[in-house]
Design an enzyme around this catalytic site. Structure first.
Site, PDB file in Angstrom:
ATOM      1  N   CYS A 172      15.799  17.060   4.076  1.00  0.00           N
ATOM      2  CA  CYS A 172      15.052  16.049   4.808  1.00  0.00           C
ATOM      3  C   CYS A 172      13.786  15.747   4.015  1.00  0.00           C
ATOM      4  O   CYS A 172      12.953  16.654   3.809  1.00  0.00           O
ATOM      5  CB  CYS A 172      14.696  16.597   6.194  1.00  0.00           C
ATOM      6  SG  CYS A 172      13.629  15.486   7.144  1.00  0.00           S
ATOM      7  N   ASP A 200      18.566  18.625   8.811  1.00  0.00           N
ATOM      8  CA  ASP A 200      17.939  17.303   8.757  1.00  0.00           C
ATOM      9  C   ASP A 200      17.814  16.812  10.198  1.00  0.00           C
ATOM     10  O   ASP A 200      18.306  17.446  11.136  1.00  0.00           O
ATOM     11  CB  ASP A 200      18.816  16.345   7.933  1.00  0.00           C
ATOM     12  CG  ASP A 200      18.240  14.938   7.863  1.00  0.00           C
ATOM     13  OD1 ASP A 200      17.029  14.799   7.619  1.00  0.00           O
ATOM     14  OD2 ASP A 200      18.992  13.970   8.089  1.00  0.00           O
ATOM     15  N   SER A 201      17.213  15.637  10.358  1.00  0.00           N
ATOM     16  CA  SER A 201      17.101  15.057  11.699  1.00  0.00           C
ATOM     17  C   SER A 201      18.445  14.556  12.218  1.00  0.00           C
ATOM     18  O   SER A 201      18.603  14.364  13.420  1.00  0.00           O
ATOM     19  CB  SER A 201      16.121  13.879  11.667  1.00  0.00           C
ATOM     20  OG  SER A 201      16.613  12.881  10.791  1.00  0.00           O
ATOM     21  N   HIS A 237      18.702  10.114   4.318  1.00  0.00           N
ATOM     22  CA  HIS A 237      19.631   9.145   4.927  1.00  0.00           C
ATOM     23  C   HIS A 237      19.986   8.013   3.952  1.00  0.00           C
ATOM     24  O   HIS A 237      21.072   7.443   4.026  1.00  0.00           O
ATOM     25  CB  HIS A 237      19.009   8.496   6.176  1.00  0.00           C
ATOM     26  CG  HIS A 237      19.118   9.297   7.432  1.00  0.00           C
ATOM     27  ND1 HIS A 237      18.369  10.422   7.673  1.00  0.00           N
ATOM     28  CD2 HIS A 237      19.902   9.112   8.542  1.00  0.00           C
ATOM     29  CE1 HIS A 237      18.668  10.896   8.880  1.00  0.00           C
ATOM     30  NE2 HIS A 237      19.595  10.131   9.419  1.00  0.00           N
ATOM     31  N   GLU A 245      22.286   5.849  11.241  1.00  0.00           N
ATOM     32  CA  GLU A 245      22.761   6.622  12.409  1.00  0.00           C
ATOM     33  C   GLU A 245      23.754   5.817  13.251  1.00  0.00           C
ATOM     34  O   GLU A 245      24.545   6.377  13.994  1.00  0.00           O
ATOM     35  CB  GLU A 245      21.579   7.078  13.276  1.00  0.00           C
ATOM     36  CG  GLU A 245      20.714   8.166  12.638  1.00  0.00           C
ATOM     37  CD  GLU A 245      21.402   9.537  12.535  1.00  0.00           C
ATOM     38  OE1 GLU A 245      22.215   9.880  13.412  1.00  0.00           O
ATOM     39  OE2 GLU A 245      21.122  10.258  11.543  1.00  0.00           O
ATOM     40  N   CYS A 301      14.336   9.539   1.256  1.00  0.00           N
ATOM     41  CA  CYS A 301      14.807   9.985   2.570  1.00  0.00           C
ATOM     42  C   CYS A 301      16.295  10.252   2.403  1.00  0.00           C
ATOM     43  O   CYS A 301      17.013   9.416   1.836  1.00  0.00           O
ATOM     44  CB  CYS A 301      14.570   8.886   3.602  1.00  0.00           C
ATOM     45  SG  CYS A 301      15.500   9.128   5.142  1.00  0.00           S
TER      46      CYS A 301
END
Ligand code: DGL
Length: 271
Positions: free
Chosen positions: A73, A10-11, A188, A152, A186
């Protein structure tokens, strides 16, 4: 039986929502996780940039001898998954279809909300998958670009007034439309489940793209006879492309496993 590890990427932190599910449903498997923390967020980027990043991410993961890759992701799953599948001779699994299947099963009134990154919402991939199942499904889609930086930065707990305010602003219009199911498209976003569940209330089921991707991976490995021995105890290895410390700190809290000292940094530009 196949003892080789599974690659997950993932990012940044988002793919840990898939890792947490994998640790529960496939505890015997070894995992190699890559979070591209030097280049997060992915959600506002062009298809060309996403393709370049994803190819590098996969090249790094394939420096290990893997049996499958989970693209944990939503952004990459909705935009460039077929490219990755075409150029890799191993199963490369995305999150869109399994997530939509679960949402469709759960929804009683067939009014389904979708929240995801800008790139995912622009692609229309979640809506297309739902409408393929039933053209009469009503979908309401919204990109929520502030959620990834909030995650994040560890702003994921109930009582965080900034995240709660942002969540209400994003979600209230679709709640007014009467959705009974919300796709967290998403990976996240499931880290914000406590806050999102409170904003949505009891009448709305949340469906996590990370968890559904993990379930799909389990199904595919089981069907192809590629799972490892059930009596083994698997372990995850974590790699990031920038400072390991923050990733380890927030990730440890989310996974309930101490990651301090076990997250390594790699130079993704070398791949
Ligand atoms: N977690 C990713 C997704 O599912 C990427 C989010 C981002 O980096 O913008 O879309």
């Amino acid at each position: 039986m196949d003892k080789r590890p599974i690659g997950v990427f993932d990012s940044g932190l988002g793919g840990l929502t898939a890792v947490r599910a994998l640790r529960q449903i496939l505890p015997e498997e070894n995992l190699i996780y890559f979070g591209d923390t030097a280049r997060v967020p992915y959600g506002g980027r062009t298809r060309e940039t996403l393709l370049q990043y994803a190819k590098q991410d996969v090249r790094f993961l394939r420096s290990f001898d893997l049996k499958a890759i989970l693209v944990a992701c939503g952004t990459l799953s909705t935009t460039i998954l077929p490219d990755l599948q075409a150029e890799n001779n191993l199963p490369v699994i995305g999150v869109v279809e399994p997530t939509c299947r679960r949402a469709f099963e759960k929804s009683r009134n067939k009014k389904i909300g979708i929240i995801a990154t800008q790139a995912s919402i622009r692609s229309g991939a979640y809506e297309k998958a739902l409408h393929w199942m039933d053209p009469a499904v009503k979908t309401i889609a919204k990109s929520c670009p502030l959620f990834v930086p909030l995650v994040e930065n560890g702003r994921i707990h109930r009582g965080d007034t900034v995240t709660e305010t942002v969540a209400r602003e994003y979600l209230e219009p679709m709640l007014c439309e009467g959705i009974d199911t919300l796709i967290l498209g998403c990976t996240h976003y499931p880290m914000l489940t406590d806050i999102l569940a409170e904003v949505c209330g009891d009448g709305v089921s949340l469906v996590s793209a990370g968890e559904e991707g993990a379930c799909e991976l389990k199904r595919i490995l089981t069907e192809s006879g590629s799972r490892t021995a059930h009596d083994l105890v698997g372990s995850p290895a974590f790699y990031v492309s920038d400072r390991p410390e923050d990733f380890a700190q927030i990730g440890s809290g989310f996974l309930g496993e101490d990651m301090q000292g076990s997250v390594r940094r790699i130079d993704i530009e070398q791949y």
